[in-house]
Design a protein around this motif. Structure first.
Motif, PDB file in Angstrom:
ATOM      1  N   GLU A 431      44.363  47.199  42.322  1.00  0.00           N
ATOM      2  CA  GLU A 431      43.993  46.034  41.501  1.00  0.00           C
ATOM      3  C   GLU A 431      44.648  44.766  42.028  1.00  0.00           C
ATOM      4  O   GLU A 431      44.026  43.718  42.106  1.00  0.00           O
ATOM      5  CB  GLU A 431      44.403  46.269  40.037  1.00  0.00           C
ATOM      6  CG  GLU A 431      43.565  47.308  39.305  1.00  0.00           C
ATOM      7  CD  GLU A 431      42.093  46.911  39.217  1.00  0.00           C
ATOM      8  OE1 GLU A 431      41.815  45.743  38.887  1.00  0.00           O
ATOM      9  OE2 GLU A 431      41.226  47.755  39.496  1.00  0.00           O
ATOM     10  N   THR A 434      43.088  43.664  45.386  1.00  0.00           N
ATOM     11  CA  THR A 434      41.750  43.092  45.162  1.00  0.00           C
ATOM     12  C   THR A 434      41.873  41.668  44.632  1.00  0.00           C
ATOM     13  O   THR A 434      41.159  40.762  45.081  1.00  0.00           O
ATOM     14  CB  THR A 434      40.943  43.970  44.181  1.00  0.00           C
ATOM     15  OG1 THR A 434      40.819  45.284  44.730  1.00  0.00           O
ATOM     16  CG2 THR A 434      39.557  43.393  43.931  1.00  0.00           C
ATOM     17  N   HIS A 445      36.122  34.541  40.080  1.00  0.00           N
ATOM     18  CA  HIS A 445      35.947  35.905  39.555  1.00  0.00           C
ATOM     19  C   HIS A 445      36.394  36.040  38.106  1.00  0.00           C
ATOM     20  O   HIS A 445      36.514  37.149  37.593  1.00  0.00           O
ATOM     21  CB  HIS A 445      36.697  36.906  40.435  1.00  0.00           C
ATOM     22  CG  HIS A 445      38.170  36.648  40.540  1.00  0.00           C
ATOM     23  ND1 HIS A 445      38.684  35.615  41.299  1.00  0.00           N
ATOM     24  CD2 HIS A 445      39.244  37.271  39.988  1.00  0.00           C
ATOM     25  CE1 HIS A 445      40.003  35.628  41.210  1.00  0.00           C
ATOM     26  NE2 HIS A 445      40.361  36.619  40.416  1.00  0.00           N
ATOM     27  N   TYR A 535      30.196  41.406  47.278  1.00  0.00           N
ATOM     28  CA  TYR A 535      30.209  42.876  47.244  1.00  0.00           C
ATOM     29  C   TYR A 535      31.483  43.397  47.908  1.00  0.00           C
ATOM     30  O   TYR A 535      31.636  43.285  49.124  1.00  0.00           O
ATOM     31  CB  TYR A 535      28.986  43.443  47.956  1.00  0.00           C
ATOM     32  CG  TYR A 535      27.689  43.124  47.252  1.00  0.00           C
ATOM     33  CD1 TYR A 535      27.179  43.966  46.268  1.00  0.00           C
ATOM     34  CD2 TYR A 535      26.979  41.962  47.547  1.00  0.00           C
ATOM     35  CE1 TYR A 535      26.001  43.677  45.610  1.00  0.00           C
ATOM     36  CE2 TYR A 535      25.791  41.652  46.887  1.00  0.00           C
ATOM     37  CZ  TYR A 535      25.311  42.512  45.922  1.00  0.00           C
ATOM     38  OH  TYR A 535      24.149  42.218  45.263  1.00  0.00           O
ATOM     39  N   GLU A 538      34.438  48.681  46.116  1.00  0.00           N
ATOM     40  CA  GLU A 538      34.267  49.460  44.889  1.00  0.00           C
ATOM     41  C   GLU A 538      33.940  48.609  43.670  1.00  0.00           C
ATOM     42  O   GLU A 538      33.969  49.076  42.545  1.00  0.00           O
ATOM     43  CB  GLU A 538      35.509  50.312  44.617  1.00  0.00           C
ATOM     44  CG  GLU A 538      36.783  49.518  44.517  1.00  0.00           C
ATOM     45  CD  GLU A 538      37.940  50.367  44.016  1.00  0.00           C
ATOM     46  OE1 GLU A 538      37.727  51.183  43.109  1.00  0.00           O
ATOM     47  OE2 GLU A 538      39.049  50.197  44.537  1.00  0.00           O
ATOM     48  N   LYS A 539      33.660  47.318  43.887  1.00  0.00           N
ATOM     49  CA  LYS A 539      33.251  46.486  42.757  1.00  0.00           C
ATOM     50  C   LYS A 539      32.399  45.331  43.250  1.00  0.00           C
ATOM     51  O   LYS A 539      32.353  45.040  44.443  1.00  0.00           O
ATOM     52  CB  LYS A 539      34.465  45.994  41.974  1.00  0.00           C
ATOM     53  CG  LYS A 539      35.308  44.940  42.675  1.00  0.00           C
ATOM     54  CD  LYS A 539      36.601  44.651  41.935  1.00  0.00           C
ATOM     55  CE  LYS A 539      36.399  43.922  40.649  1.00  0.00           C
ATOM     56  NZ  LYS A 539      37.668  43.492  40.023  1.00  0.00           N
ATOM     57  N   ARG A 540      31.740  44.689  42.318  1.00  0.00           N
ATOM     58  CA  ARG A 540      30.827  43.597  42.627  1.00  0.00           C
ATOM     59  C   ARG A 540      31.206  42.406  41.752  1.00  0.00           C
ATOM     60  O   ARG A 540      31.387  42.559  40.549  1.00  0.00           O
ATOM     61  CB  ARG A 540      29.410  44.078  42.303  1.00  0.00           C
ATOM     62  CG  ARG A 540      28.314  43.173  42.737  1.00  0.00           C
ATOM     63  CD  ARG A 540      26.979  43.803  42.396  1.00  0.00           C
ATOM     64  NE  ARG A 540      26.625  43.651  40.985  1.00  0.00           N
ATOM     65  CZ  ARG A 540      25.824  44.447  40.305  1.00  0.00           C
ATOM     66  NH1 ARG A 540      25.300  45.499  40.884  1.00  0.00           N
ATOM     67  NH2 ARG A 540      25.549  44.216  39.034  1.00  0.00           N
ATOM     68  N   ASP A 542      29.678  39.407  40.281  1.00  0.00           N
ATOM     69  CA  ASP A 542      28.320  38.895  40.086  1.00  0.00           C
ATOM     70  C   ASP A 542      28.257  37.372  40.067  1.00  0.00           C
ATOM     71  O   ASP A 542      29.158  36.704  39.561  1.00  0.00           O
ATOM     72  CB  ASP A 542      27.752  39.420  38.764  1.00  0.00           C
ATOM     73  CG  ASP A 542      27.249  40.843  38.873  1.00  0.00           C
ATOM     74  OD1 ASP A 542      26.737  41.194  39.952  1.00  0.00           O
ATOM     75  OD2 ASP A 542      27.371  41.596  37.895  1.00  0.00           O
ATOM     76  N   GLU A 546      25.922  40.186  33.875  1.00  0.00           N
ATOM     77  CA  GLU A 546      25.372  41.527  34.099  1.00  0.00           C
ATOM     78  C   GLU A 546      24.066  41.765  33.358  1.00  0.00           C
ATOM     79  O   GLU A 546      23.202  42.499  33.832  1.00  0.00           O
ATOM     80  CB  GLU A 546      26.406  42.580  33.687  1.00  0.00           C
ATOM     81  CG  GLU A 546      26.047  43.971  34.162  1.00  0.00           C
ATOM     82  CD  GLU A 546      27.107  45.006  33.822  1.00  0.00           C
ATOM     83  OE1 GLU A 546      26.983  46.134  34.310  1.00  0.00           O
ATOM     84  OE2 GLU A 546      28.042  44.680  33.056  1.00  0.00           O
ATOM     85  N   HIS A 650      38.950  56.771  42.714  1.00  0.00           N
ATOM     86  CA  HIS A 650      38.239  55.691  43.417  1.00  0.00           C
ATOM     87  C   HIS A 650      38.897  55.343  44.747  1.00  0.00           C
ATOM     88  O   HIS A 650      38.717  54.260  45.280  1.00  0.00           O
ATOM     89  CB  HIS A 650      38.115  54.435  42.534  1.00  0.00           C
ATOM     90  CG  HIS A 650      37.299  54.670  41.309  1.00  0.00           C
ATOM     91  ND1 HIS A 650      35.931  54.814  41.346  1.00  0.00           N
ATOM     92  CD2 HIS A 650      37.662  54.807  40.008  1.00  0.00           C
ATOM     93  CE1 HIS A 650      35.477  55.022  40.120  1.00  0.00           C
ATOM     94  NE2 HIS A 650      36.516  55.027  39.292  1.00  0.00           N
ATOM     95  N   SER A 835      38.063  43.467  52.122  1.00  0.00           N
ATOM     96  CA  SER A 835      37.991  44.642  51.257  1.00  0.00           C
ATOM     97  C   SER A 835      37.834  45.911  52.096  1.00  0.00           C
ATOM     98  O   SER A 835      38.475  46.929  51.844  1.00  0.00           O
ATOM     99  CB  SER A 835      36.815  44.508  50.283  1.00  0.00           C
ATOM    100  OG  SER A 835      36.712  45.633  49.448  1.00  0.00           O
TER     101      SER A 835
END
Length: 924
Positions: A431, A434, A445, A535, A538-540, A542, A546, A650, A835
């Protein structure tokens, strides 16, 4: 009450004109204090804040034990914004005078203080003192505007204290004036105002000693503190720099530090002149305290002092302040004799025009001196110098990812001074890492605000008769989507069917995002700010909420969805006979992965409508691809990997290079065709306002590394046109070295320029070099790219399906938008690579020693840059030095710089396998 303001203004032509403006003063502007009954209740609105608490309950101060509000001046707000953002600091009055000055001097700080004012928990209040009858003052004769503003702030403090005395309450509220300006503080005290410096006030907060670490390291006047041995030359003042730039003595440009050599940088000169477009800067004194992305002034050195780009990898190991001799030794290594043809225009930084500092993520390098407060901070980005900070929390912060801000860089300091801002968490934690890569690449984000979410459709949502206006019902068609596994934001779908006349109808159907995102609302503004979906492994992150990205806009199977369709009539030779565009409603019959679509195409038993459609699309796509490559379109390569994640932790459990199937190419061909068709349509309708995408042809010098690499294998690469390049790449094969062609294509990718968005009315060069297309745009991914939303709006107006709005036909605003979109797109790419880099490290963390084949991409004086094809991994292996350990692989998410190509077939070995005759391998 009406008065007038008079000021002098310089026009673009250089003339000075006198401007007189009417200025209205009022008596009904609220002080913002909740306990005040004399004022009209504070209007909670944009920019004003929710007002001050009736009984301020801030942190306990030994200097001001009673209830109080804080009122900072401009310099304090500019330099100590990190302190003001802390949750401990509440009930602050921000004057209009201060806000206006901050807006003129620092856009990032202005945005941050506006965000704080909007935060209801902080109780900040923006008071419009310049329009209040009792706090507005005229500029006195002979008084500078700066002195006038300081006086206006003091007048407002005095008014507040008098005004708040009239509140009938047991405990009177005091307004404390915070300033780091010694003169301003002295004048305030003479006028009976309670005033403290920021440091005095923060140190008085007994319960919050940690706040002291967040104080910016500046003097009373907001200047850098200097003392001791001078290391760097003095910066020339801005006024003299501007004169020198006008007269051509100095050049202005963007400073870009090297990733591989901390004693080298380049300055990209602004303007159209091709001569001296890129200037090399080498050596500590010549770099002169510039930081990556600063706008600097450079003086060119005499030609006999010009140097060549360095081919040595140098990393800053955190020098002692006094150890400048060591730096000079390293600089001498750079000055080795080179071929005259390799020399480049060389200069030195003489001044800073604009600092582009931001908060930096990284780790604390704790001082070895016991109980020391000064420590070095090592930023995550190697292009940023180490930063010296003072902190009492070194033991706590060791091994943590932290954020640090630069305050200044004195001439006597090897490193810039800064202060601790925030602890992000433990290094290596998923975490935390990222968060670091998102912050470092400036990826917005934060969760979508309520203001943004309020513009989403109310659920349950369904298509209404109004939605069907100007739409064609295409639900009867056998439409399907083909995407990567796990894709939920499905932008595009396809159909293909034979017509009665023997021709073929092909349709590309794109999610109609512009139907849900209307121009100018909060949802639209947030989308343009984000610019693109990011992208990660393991996460996006947006671009749009959503509800739209994974539901209402996503072209999922077996549900009705709104689309924008591009439909062609083709003959069997894939020649376009007719093109039409329509807003539509579709119902996708299947959501397939690339592998599932490929399986249908290859199956001998499946002959349903969807499978027949896919086979027709695939057949046409092959013809379209051949036509493109015949025109000179490039097929390039880059090592891409995908991870298989553990479903519970993950963590990556397997890593492999991506395998591309025919269906990948099939989808790509029709997306390209749709983008080209739409580009031509919007340009025909809006020749001045079309948002297009171009890919400039690289300058010939960019191909040097590719040509030399091919020559090392006795191959010739022609680069005089895209077609010649494509043809020579196709012929560049070696029977003994099958991976050679892929390596050459990877190198060709490195030679390319960045593709960019632009407004057609602001540019004459539309050509897309890589695709060999005279015109191009982005239309096919509006869920994840804001550029496509603008293109949808332009196309909708062009076909009469929607109305225009002023910003859509303002080429200057479109050009500014393109600049932001290009920046966001670039940052998203870098974040994605970072990433992959982090997850690759996670994958190898528990693997121990792994032996894999590697190919040398570039040779440096003290290292080689290698590629491990199996993992798409690229890194630097340093040669063994005396008294140092054996070669090691340092993994970089991106290699930039002036690289010398090597014999590409060479494989390398670590010292652990010295005399073995077997095939040599790289040990990681």
């Amino acid at each position: 009450m009406q008065t007038s303001r008079t000021f002098l203004k310089r026009t673009r032509a250089g003339a000075v004109v006198k401007v007189v403006r009417e200025h209205y003063l009022r008596e009904d502007i609220s002080c913002g204090a909740a306990a005040c009954r004399r004022c009209t209740p504070c209007p909670a609105g944009p920019g004003r804040g929710l007002g001050l608490e009736a009984q301020p309950r801030g942190a306990a101060s030994s200097l001001c034990p009673g209830p109080h509000y804080l009122l900072p001046d401009t310099n304090l707000l500019l330099h100590q914004i990190d302190i003001l953002e802390d949750p401990v600091i509440k009930n602050v009055i921000v004057l209009q005078t201060v806000l206006q000055e901050v807006r003129n001097r620092s856009a990032p700080v202005y945005k941050r203080i506006r965000d704080v004012i909007q935060n209801p928990e902080k109780h900040f209040y923006s008071f419009t003192n310049e329009h209040h009858r009792e706090t507005y003052i005229e500029q006195a004769q002979g008084e500078t505007s700066n002195d006038r503003n300081d006086r206006a702030i003091r007048v407002a403090v005095k008014w507040y204290n008098e005004h708040l005395k009239k509140i009938e309450d047991e405990e009177k509220i005091q307004v404390i004036f915070l300033t780091n300006d010694r003169t301003n503080k002295e004048k305030a005290l003479e006028e009976g105002i309670t005033a403290y410096t920021c440091e005095e006030y923060i140190k008085s907060l007994i319960a919050n000693p940690e706040l002291v670490d967040r104080l910016a390291c500046v003097s009373d006047e907001g200047k850098e503190i200097e003392s001791g041995k001078i290391i760097f030359p003095e910066h020339i003042p801005l006024s003299k720099l501007q004169q020198g730039i006008k007269s051509g003595i100095y050049l202005q440009g963007t400073y870009r530090a090297s990733r591989d050599n901390y004693l080298e940088a380049t300055v990209w000169v602004h303007g159209d002149a091709e001569e001296n477009k890129e200037i090399i800067i080498q050596g500590l004194k010549h770099l002169n305290r510039a930081v990556h992305e600063d706008i600097v002034a450079v003086e060119l050195l005499a030609k006999d002092e010009w140097v060549a780009p360095s081919s040595i990898v140098l990393q800053d190991e955190g020098q002692n302040e006094d150890d400048i001799e060591n730096e000079e030794e390293k600089e001498n290594i750079l000055k080795t004799s080179v071929n005259k043809d390799m020399l480049r225009p060389t200069g030195k930084v003489v001044g800073i025009i604009k600092r582009n500092w931001r908060p930096f993520c990284g780790m604390l390098s704790k001082s070895q001196i016991k109980e020391a407060r000064r420590h070095l901070f090592t930023p995550a980005d190697r292009r940023i110098p180490r930063i010296r900070i003072e902190t009492r929390q070194a033991d706590t912060l060791e091994g943590q990812r932290i954020i640090v801000a630069i305050d200044g860089w004195p001439r006597n300091s090897r490193y810039p001074n800064g202060h601790f801002v925030k602890n992000l968490g433990s290094a290596g934690d998923k975490e935390t890492e990222t968060e670091v890569l998102l912050l470092e690449h400036d990826v917005p984000h934060q969760p979508f605000s309520q203001a943004v979410l309020s513009f989403l459709p109310k659920m349950p949502w369904s298509i209404t008769e109004q939605d069907m206006k100007y739409r064609e019902d295409l639900r009867h068609l056998y439409v399907c989507s083909v995407d990567p596994p796990g894709c939920t934001d499905i932008d595009d779908a396809l159909h293909c069917r034979e017509l009665e006349n023997g021709n073929i109808e092909v349709g590309v159907h794109i999610a109609d995002v512009s139907h849900f995102i209307r121009p100018g609302n909060a949802l639209d503004e947030e989308s343009v700010k984000r610019g693109t979906t990011v992208y990660l492994c393991e996460k996006r992150i947006d671009m749009v909420p959503e509800l739209l990205s994974s539901n209402l806009c996503s072209l999922r199977s077996n549900v009705d969805r709104l689309a924008f369709s591009c439909i062609w009539e083709m003959n069997p030779k894939a020649e376009i006979l007719k093109t039409r565009f329509t807003k539509s409603i579709i119902n996708s019959k299947a959501s397939l992965t690339y592998a599932e679509a490929q399986m249908r195409i290859d199956s001998a038993t499946m002959n349903d409508h969807i499978t027949t459609s896919l086979r027709g699309l695939n057949k046409l796509a092959k013809i379209l691809k051949k036509k493109r490559t015949d025109k000179g379109a490039l097929t390039l390569s880059s090592p891409e990997v995908r991870f298989h994640m553990d479903s519970e932790t993950h963590d990556p459990i397997d890593l492999q290079t991506k395998e591309l199937k025919e269906t990948n190419s099939m989808v790509e061909e029709f997306m390209l065709l749709a983008n080209i068709s739409v580009a031509q349509k919007i340009y025909d309708e809006f020749p001045e306002f079309a948002l297009l995408r171009k890919h400039p042809a690289p300058p010939p010098s960019n191909y040097d590394i590719l040509v030399k690499a091919a020559k090392s294998k006795n191959l010739e690469i022609k680069t005089d046109s895209a077609k010649a390049l494509a043809e020579s790449l196709d012929k560049a094969e070696s029977p003994t070295f099958p991976y050679l062609n892929t390596l050459l294509r990877i190198l060709t990718t490195r030679c390319m320029m960045q593709a960019v968005y632009f407004c057609s009315g602001m540019d004459n060069d539309f050509h897309h070099y890589g695709l060999a297309s005279p015109i191009y745009t982005h239309f096919t991914s509006p869920i994840r790219r804001y550029a496509d939303i603008i293109v949808h709006r332009l196309l909708a107006v062009a076909i009469g399906a929607d109305s225009t709005y002023p910003e859509l036909t303002d080429k200057h605003k479109l050009a500014d938008m393109c600049k932001n979109l290009n920046y966001r797109h670039k940052m998203a790419q870098y974040a994605q690579r970072a990433s992959v880099a982090f997850h690759t490290q996670l994958f190898f963390k528990n693997k121990g020693v792994v032996n894999e084949d590697a190919y040398i991409l570039f040779v440096r004086k003290n290292a080689v840059v290698v590629l491990i094809p199996r993992y798409g991994l690229e890194g630097t292996v340093f040669f063994e030095e005396k008294d140092k350990p054996t070669p090691r692989l340092n993994y970089n998410s991106e290699i930039l710089g002036n690289d010398v190509p090597a014999d590409l077939s060479t494989e390398i070995s670590s010292k652990s396998e010295p005399e073995k005759k077997k095939k040599k391998k790289l040990q990681k």
